[in-house]
Write a protein that holds these residues in place. Structure first.
Motif, PDB file in Angstrom:
ATOM      1  N   ARG A   7     -21.316 -12.666  13.713  1.00 55.02           N
ATOM      2  CA  ARG A   7     -20.803 -14.023  13.513  1.00 55.02           C
ATOM      3  C   ARG A   7     -21.459 -14.984  14.491  1.00 55.02           C
ATOM      4  O   ARG A   7     -21.900 -14.593  15.564  1.00 55.02           O
ATOM      5  CB  ARG A   7     -19.285 -14.056  13.764  1.00 55.02           C
ATOM      6  CG  ARG A   7     -18.441 -13.315  12.760  1.00 55.02           C
ATOM      7  CD  ARG A   7     -18.289 -14.046  11.449  1.00 55.02           C
ATOM      8  NE  ARG A   7     -18.049 -15.459  11.586  1.00 55.02           N
ATOM      9  CZ  ARG A   7     -16.857 -16.048  11.584  1.00 55.02           C
ATOM     10  NH1 ARG A   7     -15.773 -15.327  11.451  1.00 55.02           N
ATOM     11  NH2 ARG A   7     -16.748 -17.355  11.692  1.00 55.02           N
ATOM     12  N   GLY A   8     -21.442 -16.250  14.125  1.00 55.13           N
ATOM     13  CA  GLY A   8     -21.940 -17.283  15.019  1.00 55.13           C
ATOM     14  C   GLY A   8     -21.578 -18.651  14.505  1.00 55.13           C
ATOM     15  O   GLY A   8     -21.206 -18.817  13.335  1.00 55.13           O
ATOM     16  N   ALA A   9     -21.661 -19.638  15.382  1.00 51.54           N
ATOM     17  CA  ALA A   9     -21.377 -21.022  14.994  1.00 51.54           C
ATOM     18  C   ALA A   9     -22.006 -21.970  15.998  1.00 51.54           C
ATOM     19  O   ALA A   9     -22.254 -21.613  17.154  1.00 51.54           O
ATOM     20  CB  ALA A   9     -19.871 -21.263  14.904  1.00 51.54           C
ATOM     21  N   VAL A  86     -19.397 -28.472  12.103  1.00 45.19           N
ATOM     22  CA  VAL A  86     -19.661 -27.084  12.496  1.00 45.19           C
ATOM     23  C   VAL A  86     -20.376 -26.333  11.384  1.00 45.19           C
ATOM     24  O   VAL A  86     -19.984 -26.407  10.217  1.00 45.19           O
ATOM     25  CB  VAL A  86     -18.344 -26.352  12.851  1.00 45.19           C
ATOM     26  CG1 VAL A  86     -18.605 -24.874  13.140  1.00 45.19           C
ATOM     27  CG2 VAL A  86     -17.672 -27.017  14.041  1.00 45.19           C
ATOM     28  N   ARG A  88     -21.284 -22.440  10.498  1.00 41.47           N
ATOM     29  CA  ARG A  88     -20.965 -21.054  10.835  1.00 41.47           C
ATOM     30  C   ARG A  88     -21.941 -20.123  10.115  1.00 41.47           C
ATOM     31  O   ARG A  88     -22.441 -20.451   9.038  1.00 41.47           O
ATOM     32  CB  ARG A  88     -19.529 -20.729  10.422  1.00 41.47           C
ATOM     33  CG  ARG A  88     -18.478 -21.427  11.265  1.00 41.47           C
ATOM     34  CD  ARG A  88     -17.075 -21.154  10.705  1.00 41.47           C
ATOM     35  NE  ARG A  88     -16.028 -21.689  11.535  1.00 41.47           N
ATOM     36  CZ  ARG A  88     -15.589 -22.956  11.496  1.00 41.47           C
ATOM     37  NH1 ARG A  88     -16.117 -23.813  10.645  1.00 41.47           N
ATOM     38  NH2 ARG A  88     -14.621 -23.348  12.303  1.00 41.47           N
ATOM     39  N   HIS A 104     -21.654 -11.633  19.219  1.00 40.38           N
ATOM     40  CA  HIS A 104     -21.404 -12.784  18.361  1.00 40.38           C
ATOM     41  C   HIS A 104     -21.754 -14.031  19.160  1.00 40.38           C
ATOM     42  O   HIS A 104     -21.459 -14.108  20.353  1.00 40.38           O
ATOM     43  CB  HIS A 104     -19.949 -12.794  17.898  1.00 40.38           C
ATOM     44  CG  HIS A 104     -19.562 -11.532  17.178  1.00 40.38           C
ATOM     45  ND1 HIS A 104     -19.927 -11.291  15.870  1.00 40.38           N
ATOM     46  CD2 HIS A 104     -18.892 -10.429  17.593  1.00 40.38           C
ATOM     47  CE1 HIS A 104     -19.471 -10.100  15.506  1.00 40.38           C
ATOM     48  NE2 HIS A 104     -18.845  -9.559  16.530  1.00 40.38           N
ATOM     49  N   TYR A 106     -21.687 -18.089  19.748  1.00 38.44           N
ATOM     50  CA  TYR A 106     -21.078 -19.396  19.520  1.00 38.44           C
ATOM     51  C   TYR A 106     -21.668 -20.349  20.539  1.00 38.44           C
ATOM     52  O   TYR A 106     -21.415 -20.212  21.737  1.00 38.44           O
ATOM     53  CB  TYR A 106     -19.552 -19.304  19.641  1.00 38.44           C
ATOM     54  CG  TYR A 106     -18.948 -18.544  18.485  1.00 38.44           C
ATOM     55  CD1 TYR A 106     -18.375 -19.224  17.419  1.00 38.44           C
ATOM     56  CD2 TYR A 106     -19.004 -17.159  18.431  1.00 38.44           C
ATOM     57  CE1 TYR A 106     -17.854 -18.536  16.327  1.00 38.44           C
ATOM     58  CE2 TYR A 106     -18.483 -16.454  17.351  1.00 38.44           C
ATOM     59  CZ  TYR A 106     -17.914 -17.154  16.308  1.00 38.44           C
ATOM     60  OH  TYR A 106     -17.404 -16.465  15.240  1.00 38.44           O
ATOM     61  N   ALA A 110     -18.783 -24.997  20.029  1.00 39.06           N
ATOM     62  CA  ALA A 110     -18.306 -24.017  19.048  1.00 39.06           C
ATOM     63  C   ALA A 110     -17.790 -22.744  19.723  1.00 39.06           C
ATOM     64  O   ALA A 110     -17.065 -21.976  19.101  1.00 39.06           O
ATOM     65  CB  ALA A 110     -19.413 -23.673  18.050  1.00 39.06           C
ATOM     66  N   ALA A 111     -18.114 -22.529  20.987  1.00 41.11           N
ATOM     67  CA  ALA A 111     -17.603 -21.359  21.709  1.00 41.11           C
ATOM     68  C   ALA A 111     -16.076 -21.368  21.737  1.00 41.11           C
ATOM     69  O   ALA A 111     -15.454 -20.313  21.812  1.00 41.11           O
ATOM     70  CB  ALA A 111     -18.157 -21.312  23.127  1.00 41.11           C
ATOM     71  N   ARG A 114     -13.904 -19.186  18.786  1.00 42.44           N
ATOM     72  CA  ARG A 114     -13.595 -17.748  18.821  1.00 42.44           C
ATOM     73  C   ARG A 114     -13.798 -17.213  20.230  1.00 42.44           C
ATOM     74  O   ARG A 114     -14.699 -16.414  20.472  1.00 42.44           O
ATOM     75  CB  ARG A 114     -14.479 -16.986  17.828  1.00 42.44           C
ATOM     76  CG  ARG A 114     -14.188 -17.222  16.372  1.00 42.44           C
ATOM     77  CD  ARG A 114     -12.794 -16.767  15.948  1.00 42.44           C
ATOM     78  NE  ARG A 114     -12.467 -15.404  16.287  1.00 42.44           N
ATOM     79  CZ  ARG A 114     -12.609 -14.364  15.464  1.00 42.44           C
ATOM     80  NH1 ARG A 114     -13.076 -14.538  14.256  1.00 42.44           N
ATOM     81  NH2 ARG A 114     -12.285 -13.154  15.851  1.00 42.44           N
ATOM     82  N   ALA A 118     -16.692 -14.522  21.234  1.00 44.42           N
ATOM     83  CA  ALA A 118     -17.917 -15.224  21.658  1.00 44.42           C
ATOM     84  C   ALA A 118     -18.482 -14.583  22.914  1.00 44.42           C
ATOM     85  O   ALA A 118     -17.749 -14.263  23.831  1.00 44.42           O
ATOM     86  CB  ALA A 118     -17.621 -16.694  21.888  1.00 44.42           C
TER      87      ALA A 118
END
Length: 119
Positions: A7-9, A86, A88, A104, A106, A110-111, A114, A118
């Motif tokens: 995951r990432g954002a 954002v 994602r 993951h 972020y 955005a950190a 999550r 993160a």
């Protein structure tokens, strides 16, 4: 090798196509680097963007030379009070890493989305 999800954002400063491609490219690069992955390890990548982003599609992977990986874009739900601007990412990858070993990513503000995963 196992199939894992990463995951990432990233939160964008503005809705601008060039800025989006730059920031999403930075996010994808960080995901690959922090997990010791190559483009060949990618199986597929999902991108979502909040409803306030409409200057471009966030699938920046093509600009990074990732041309043979299925990419798809979707819009996030318009939830009151959600973080704005954002993008994602949910990348499916082949890796020797365990689930707990996945980093993951972020970036920036955005950190805060999550803090539990993160890195």
């Amino acid at each position: 090798m196992a199939v894992r999800a990463v995951r990432g954002a990233v939160q964008l400063e503005r809705d601008d196509a060039e800025h989006m491609q730059e920031q999403v490219g930075e996010l994808l690069t960080a995901i690959l680097e922090r997990n010791g992955l190559l483009a060949d390890d990618l199986i597929s990548v999902w991108f979502t963007a909040t409803p306030d982003l409409h200057s471009d599609f966030p699938a920046a992977a093509r600009a990074l030379g990732i041309t043979d990986v299925p990419l798809i874009c979707a819009q996030e739900l318009a939830v009151a009070g959600a973080m704005e601007r954002v993008v994602r990412v949910l990348a499916h990858v082949e890796t020797g890493l365990s689930k707990a070993g996945i980093a993951h990513v972020y970036l920036g503000a955005a950190a805060g989305l999550r803090k539990d995963i993160a890195q």
